[in-house]
Design a protein around this motif. Structure first.
Motif: not given
Length: 518
Positions: A490-491, A502-504
């Motif tokens: 998802r990220t 993770p980075t959004r």
């Protein structure tokens, strides 16, 4: 400010400089112990190393010379006795650059295999087939020493040479295979892998097709090619977004067959075959150096063809692609290398020149003005801004779009390589810090040109983590696993020495809402 055509040429020239810098030829090694393997075509003698074996220059198709120039790849002939596979074969024809002195040898359809020791027929290893980059005009499989990936990841790695430039992508009226000979070569190599990689301990039913830049875009093309169905089981796309377009000159893409044929007619005229009664027969008599001198700096595969019926961007947008898991990503500062090269070639980017620079790339009414507002330049140091425009428009945001389209149908993982102190790929001092530019992730996966880069301890750990991710994906279809930082579908997984997590915010950082606006 010079025209966009000149800027494009400068950008392509920079690609050649990068290739020269990070794939310098390794010193001649001392004699090594040899090892042999029996294949369906004959016995190969390779090199035995500490923990792995290499077999180089293995033919996967007949030499595309004479009447086979601009023909579909034909099967390679078996050989008698033992064939030497202890050194690379000639690279496919190209100008001097990544390959010192260039190459003019059309007998170039070879693969190189790196396999860990201890092959067990009962437990074959996953296979990664690597397609090199180089703008479809330069590059060689032998530039990528894959032993770290093979040994640490316990996989078999195959690097491929395929036809380049006009010899790989010429389109001409009445010529079967127009514009796609290089892609057809890649498929022939994949068929060779399916049929014969078991002799090296590889699992023919676990084949991952991977590539970077033009090699990454080649993976996109194979995802969209009906003829590639069943030839690979997973895909890795590095800095070769499937939704790139020809109007952005730095990102790899494909061209309509009509456009490719027009370029082919220009080449035919340049080499003196325009008025020939049989233009193809005339072209097949033209020397390789003359063809290389006459071909365009930019080369692209052609679509509207039997091998590539649709533009890969359109095919993937419509959901018409092979259903295999995909790992895809780009680098944080993709465009900085091109921006630096253009500036060093005498094109300063300042607040005064910035509107003209942008207009050279984005001539549509109102577009340049919008970009200048979104990416303002103050003072005389506009290089990083120029690099951000190139990287965001041509790599980061098309990669995000590609990931979204693929994720609708197949498991998809996206990364961003973000080591701002990645080892430089060029000599000399750039006009501004390059951060993590195009191709800077490659030394973390391969010893380019047979030479390891100088990495800090933290960078070595990052390299190990990346190899673990890539090879776990090849083994299971997912890079995520208990021995590495968690990677969610998802990220976006940020890959940096001080933080693999993770980075959004990647799409926000790269102004993707701006670039995706209609």
């Amino acid at each position: 400010m010079r025209t966009r055509r000149v800027l494009t040429t400068l950008g392509c020239a920079l690609s050649a400089v990068l290739a020269t810098a990070w794939t310098t030829t390794a010193p001649t090694p001392a004699p090594r112990p040899v090892t042999e393997v029996r294949t369906d075509d004959g016995v190969l003698r390779g090199n035995a190393h500490d923990g792995y074996r290499t077999f180089e220059g293995i033919p996967y198709a007949a030499p595309p010379k004479g009447a086979l120039r601009w023909a579909a790849p034909r099967p390679a002939a078996p050989w008698h006795g033992v064939r030497d596979a202890t050194r690379p074969a000639h690279a496919c024809p190209q100008a001097a650059g990544e390959v010192p002195g260039g190459s003019t040898d059309e007998d170039c359809l070879h693969v190189n295999v790196t396999a860990p020791d201890g092959a067990d027929p009962a437990h074959p290893r996953p296979v990664i087939v690597w397609l090199h980059g180089g703008g479809f005009t330069t590059g060689a499989g032998a530039s990528y020493d894959a032993h770290r990936m093979a040994v640490r990841g316990d996989v078999v790695v195959v690097t491929v040479d395929y036809r380049l430039g006009a010899l790989g992508f010429l389109a001409h009226d009445g010529l079967p295979g127009s514009g796609t000979f290089g892609l057809a070569d890649q498929q022939a190599a994949l068929r060779w892998v399916r049929a014969g990689i078991g002799a090296f301990g590889g699992d023919a039913h676990q084949v991952t097709l991977a590539g970077e830049s033009a090699g990454g875009y080649s993976v996109c093309a194979q995802l969209a090619s009906p003829a590639a169905r069943g030839l690979f089981d997973r895909a890795i796309i590095e800095s070769g977004p499937c939704t790139g377009t020809p109007d952005h000159p730095f990102a790899p893409s494909s061209a309509p067959l009509a456009t490719a044929r027009a370029a082919g007619e220009d080449l035919t005229a340049k080499v003196g075959c325009g008025g020939a009664r049989d233009a193809l027969a005339c072209l097949r008599r033209v020397s390789v150096p003359r063809l290389l001198a006459a071909q365009d700096t930019d080369q692209q595969p052609a679509y509207d063809t039997p091998l590539l019926p649709a533009d890969p961007a359109a095919a993937i947008t419509a959901g018409r692609y092979h259903r295999v898991p995909v790992l895809i990503g780009s680098n944080h500062d993709e465009g900085n290398g091109w921006a630096a090269g253009i500036i060093q070639a005498g094109n300063p980017v300042t607040a005064e020149t910035w509107p003209d620079v942008v207009s050279a790339f984005f001539p549509a009414p109102g577009q340049a003005e919008a970009i200048v507002r979104a990416y303002p330049v103050h003072g005389t140091d506009g290089g990083p801004v120029f690099g951000a425009v190139i990287g965001d428009a041509d790599f980061a945001c098309p990669t995000a779009r590609t990931r979204t389209l693929l994720a609708a149908h197949v498991p998809t993982w996206r990364y961003e390589f973000a080591d701002e102190h990645a080892p430089p790929l060029t000599s000399g001092t750039p006009p501004f810090p390059l951060g993590a530019p195009h191709a800077s992730e490659l030394p973390y996966l391969f010893d380019l040109g047979g030479r390891p880069r100088d990495l800090t301890a933290a960078q070595h750990r990052l390299a190990d983590t990346m190899i673990d991710y890539w090879t776990r994906f090849a083994r299971t279809g997912s890079p995520d696993g208990p021995s590495s930082p968690h990677w969610s579908r998802r990220t976006v997984q940020s890959l940096a020495p001080d933080r693999v997590a993770p980075t959004r915010t990647a799409d926000l950082r790269h102004h993707c809402a701006f670039w995706d606006a209609p």
